[in-house]
Design a protein around this motif. Sequence first.
Motif, PDB file in Angstrom:
ATOM      1  N   LEU A  27      59.777  71.638  18.850  1.00 21.71           N
ATOM      2  CA  LEU A  27      60.125  72.293  20.108  1.00 21.71           C
ATOM      3  C   LEU A  27      60.262  71.214  21.170  1.00 21.71           C
ATOM      4  O   LEU A  27      59.328  70.446  21.409  1.00 21.71           O
ATOM      5  CB  LEU A  27      59.045  73.305  20.510  1.00 21.71           C
ATOM      6  N   LYS A  28      61.442  71.156  21.794  1.00 20.94           N
ATOM      7  CA  LYS A  28      61.711  70.144  22.815  1.00 20.94           C
ATOM      8  C   LYS A  28      62.031  70.840  24.141  1.00 20.94           C
ATOM      9  O   LYS A  28      62.890  71.719  24.196  1.00 20.94           O
ATOM     10  CB  LYS A  28      62.885  69.261  22.397  1.00 20.94           C
ATOM     11  N   ASN A  29      61.329  70.428  25.178  1.00 22.81           N
ATOM     12  CA  ASN A  29      61.512  71.017  26.504  1.00 22.81           C
ATOM     13  C   ASN A  29      61.757  69.911  27.523  1.00 22.81           C
ATOM     14  O   ASN A  29      61.088  68.875  27.509  1.00 22.81           O
ATOM     15  CB  ASN A  29      60.272  71.814  26.918  1.00 22.81           C
ATOM     16  N   LEU A  30      62.710  70.153  28.403  1.00 24.53           N
ATOM     17  CA  LEU A  30      63.111  69.134  29.370  1.00 24.53           C
ATOM     18  C   LEU A  30      63.392  69.780  30.719  1.00 24.53           C
ATOM     19  O   LEU A  30      64.036  70.830  30.804  1.00 24.53           O
ATOM     20  CB  LEU A  30      64.375  68.415  28.872  1.00 24.53           C
ATOM     21  N   VAL A  31      62.908  69.143  31.782  1.00 22.43           N
ATOM     22  CA  VAL A  31      63.226  69.542  33.155  1.00 22.43           C
ATOM     23  C   VAL A  31      63.680  68.296  33.898  1.00 22.43           C
ATOM     24  O   VAL A  31      62.976  67.279  33.907  1.00 22.43           O
ATOM     25  CB  VAL A  31      62.016  70.166  33.875  1.00 22.43           C
ATOM     26  N   ASN A  32      64.855  68.341  34.492  1.00 22.63           N
ATOM     27  CA  ASN A  32      65.373  67.227  35.290  1.00 22.63           C
ATOM     28  C   ASN A  32      65.863  67.753  36.632  1.00 22.63           C
ATOM     29  O   ASN A  32      66.598  68.751  36.687  1.00 22.63           O
ATOM     30  CB  ASN A  32      66.530  66.530  34.578  1.00 22.63           C
ATOM     31  N   ILE A  33      65.473  67.100  37.690  1.00 27.39           N
ATOM     32  CA  ILE A  33      65.962  67.426  39.033  1.00 27.39           C
ATOM     33  C   ILE A  33      66.432  66.129  39.663  1.00 27.39           C
ATOM     34  O   ILE A  33      65.678  65.157  39.757  1.00 27.39           O
ATOM     35  CB  ILE A  33      64.880  68.087  39.903  1.00 27.39           C
ATOM     36  N   THR A  61      73.943  66.854  47.321  1.00 27.02           N
ATOM     37  CA  THR A  61      73.940  67.811  46.210  1.00 27.02           C
ATOM     38  C   THR A  61      72.635  67.673  45.434  1.00 27.02           C
ATOM     39  O   THR A  61      72.034  66.600  45.383  1.00 27.02           O
ATOM     40  CB  THR A  61      75.119  67.564  45.245  1.00 27.02           C
ATOM     41  N   GLN A  62      72.244  68.765  44.820  1.00 34.02           N
ATOM     42  CA  GLN A  62      71.049  68.751  43.979  1.00 34.02           C
ATOM     43  C   GLN A  62      71.345  69.483  42.681  1.00 34.02           C
ATOM     44  O   GLN A  62      71.919  70.577  42.681  1.00 34.02           O
ATOM     45  CB  GLN A  62      69.867  69.418  44.685  1.00 34.02           C
ATOM     46  N   ASN A  63      70.956  68.866  41.568  1.00 36.99           N
ATOM     47  CA  ASN A  63      71.120  69.454  40.245  1.00 36.99           C
ATOM     48  C   ASN A  63      69.749  69.670  39.623  1.00 36.99           C
ATOM     49  O   ASN A  63      68.915  68.757  39.631  1.00 36.99           O
ATOM     50  CB  ASN A  63      71.946  68.538  39.338  1.00 36.99           C
ATOM     51  N   ARG A  64      69.566  70.858  39.066  1.00 36.77           N
ATOM     52  CA  ARG A  64      68.314  71.155  38.365  1.00 36.77           C
ATOM     53  C   ARG A  64      68.654  71.638  36.961  1.00 36.77           C
ATOM     54  O   ARG A  64      69.357  72.626  36.782  1.00 36.77           O
ATOM     55  CB  ARG A  64      67.525  72.238  39.097  1.00 36.77           C
ATOM     56  N   LEU A  65      68.158  70.924  35.968  1.00 35.93           N
ATOM     57  CA  LEU A  65      68.426  71.252  34.571  1.00 35.93           C
ATOM     58  C   LEU A  65      67.125  71.615  33.874  1.00 35.93           C
ATOM     59  O   LEU A  65      66.152  70.865  33.929  1.00 35.93           O
ATOM     60  CB  LEU A  65      69.076  70.064  33.850  1.00 35.93           C
ATOM     61  N   ILE A  66      67.130  72.771  33.215  1.00 32.43           N
ATOM     62  CA  ILE A  66      66.010  73.213  32.385  1.00 32.43           C
ATOM     63  C   ILE A  66      66.563  73.464  30.986  1.00 32.43           C
ATOM     64  O   ILE A  66      67.532  74.201  30.822  1.00 32.43           O
ATOM     65  CB  ILE A  66      65.362  74.492  32.934  1.00 32.43           C
ATOM     66  N   SER A  67      65.957  72.835  29.981  1.00 36.11           N
ATOM     67  CA  SER A  67      66.478  72.948  28.620  1.00 36.11           C
ATOM     68  C   SER A  67      65.337  73.089  27.630  1.00 36.11           C
ATOM     69  O   SER A  67      64.322  72.389  27.737  1.00 36.11           O
ATOM     70  CB  SER A  67      67.322  71.712  28.273  1.00 36.11           C
ATOM     71  N   SER A  68      65.520  73.982  26.654  1.00 31.14           N
ATOM     72  CA  SER A  68      64.552  74.160  25.572  1.00 31.14           C
ATOM     73  C   SER A  68      65.309  74.250  24.247  1.00 31.14           C
ATOM     74  O   SER A  68      66.320  74.964  24.159  1.00 31.14           O
ATOM     75  CB  SER A  68      63.716  75.431  25.776  1.00 31.14           C
TER      76      SER A  68
END
Length: 559
Positions: A27-33, A61-68
């Motif tokens: 299980l891989k979880n990632l949060v990038n802002i 600009t702001q980017n928010r990435l949530i990935s699982s």
Amino acid sequence: KNVSFGGLWNLALSFARNNDNSNKISLKNLVNINSFDQIVEREGRDYIKGYDIKAYNTLYTQNRLISSQLNGEHTFSKRKVKLDWGLGYSNLNRITPDYRTTLYQRGDSSMPYMIPFSNSVQPNIAGRFFSNQNDHSYNAAADLTIPIKIGSSSHQIKTGSMLHFKKRNFEARQFGYARYKSNSSNISEISQMSIDSVFDSRNMGEEGLLIREVTKLSDTYESEQNTIAGYLQLESSFLRNKLKFIYGVRFESYRQILNTYALADSNPISIDTTVNDFLPSLNIIYTPHSKINLRVSASQTVTRPESRELAPFSFYDFGLFALVSGNANLQRTKISNADFRFEYYPKTGQLVSASFFYKYFQNPIEKILFPGVNEGRFFTYINVPKAYTYGTELELRLALSSFMKNNKSRFLDDFALVANAAYMISEVNLDDVVGVEEKRPMQGQSNIIFNGGFIYNDSKHHFSVSFMSNYVGRRIFLVGNEFDPSVWENPRWLLDLTVSKSFIKNKLELKLSIKDLLAQRSYFYEDINQNKKFDRNSDNINFSYKYGQQASFSASYKF
């Protein structure tokens, strides 16, 4: 200014019921802002309208990435049957909370710079832009690999499927400043004020300015891209694995949905198309010697327009000094590929290769300057009928010791040369497109690309240094039309240096990186004399950049 932070949390579980079966679930979880804050000041001559200009732009600009991602790897029985599967979800949110553009102009040097306020709102002169984009992506995939032995030959059957669903919601609001009334008494004084005071509240009102929303229905769109795919691949080895065939076919069913409104008349636009493609591929690998491979391959691939390229939403790009809009009539591009490759492996980790390739494009997508627009420059996307590119590529990865006979030097063993060079010819056939050059290279396609340098990795003292270079020949940045020449990007050299050192039994690593050591100015120009090179005195420079060096230092510790 760029600010980035994030976090990750990964888990993996491995277990085996016996010596023949193995399983791994992860299980891989990632949060990038990350945020991007930019201020641009432009000064020069507007050759279209005949004014000297000073223009300012502030963009955040702001980017928010949530990935699982949940993945599984399973191997069964002595036959080594393998099953891989995966499930995933990601969410990308991109916001632009206040994109501001302000433009001053004057007729000649004897006049003051003024913002040309009029009775109507013009956001590209004095405007503010707000947008919010939200993407949700879901994917699932499974692959099954079955090895088979038939006599002295070995084979492998691989099959699998993939589902990918992506949904986007985009909405924007646009505002602009204008005269409150046509005979406002303070407009002349206000229009000469500096950027930090011209839009103060004291300047708003009957004798000054107003701000009005000019958002159009086309500034909002919803889209979906859904892909259902499956493939069957066979790998066959003969002559004691000296001859190998890898062949198969992939089926893709791609559905694209777009709901928005036309830019010109605000009529509803509803796109719902499904395209089915069978994409075959073939690879033949012959190994006459343990250090030599000969490869021949052919395949068919596709590229598809993005939602932004389809949506007619119009956005003022300050970098291009132009409006950019999508085209709802775009089609996907189908590409036929063929290449031949020779590979030689002198030692482990070393490579010398040469290849020849050919690509044929059906309906490639390009960004063009649209003719017949009087209100400044306007770019959009079109399908051109067909194009092709062919050329040769050389790749080198060798230790210096390879050039010495009876070498016993550790230094030469640790010193490696790397290089990759390609020469190619491309051409777009535009016989059926009115108002553009009939034959020219593909947009963004250079005829020369070079990457190379050296890497020294001291295996005894745990010290390394790398020096890399990059060069891309001139290429079309923006395609012109019958009235305006294409804009070319002038080539420049990029040189990067990285130095690292490990301590405490390789647990602590310190690394220093410096990118773009030369920091050469990048020019984007119109080749007026058509001599296929940049002449500062005779060619029209549309814009130029000096990016500057980037330096970074990092420290990492492994527990």
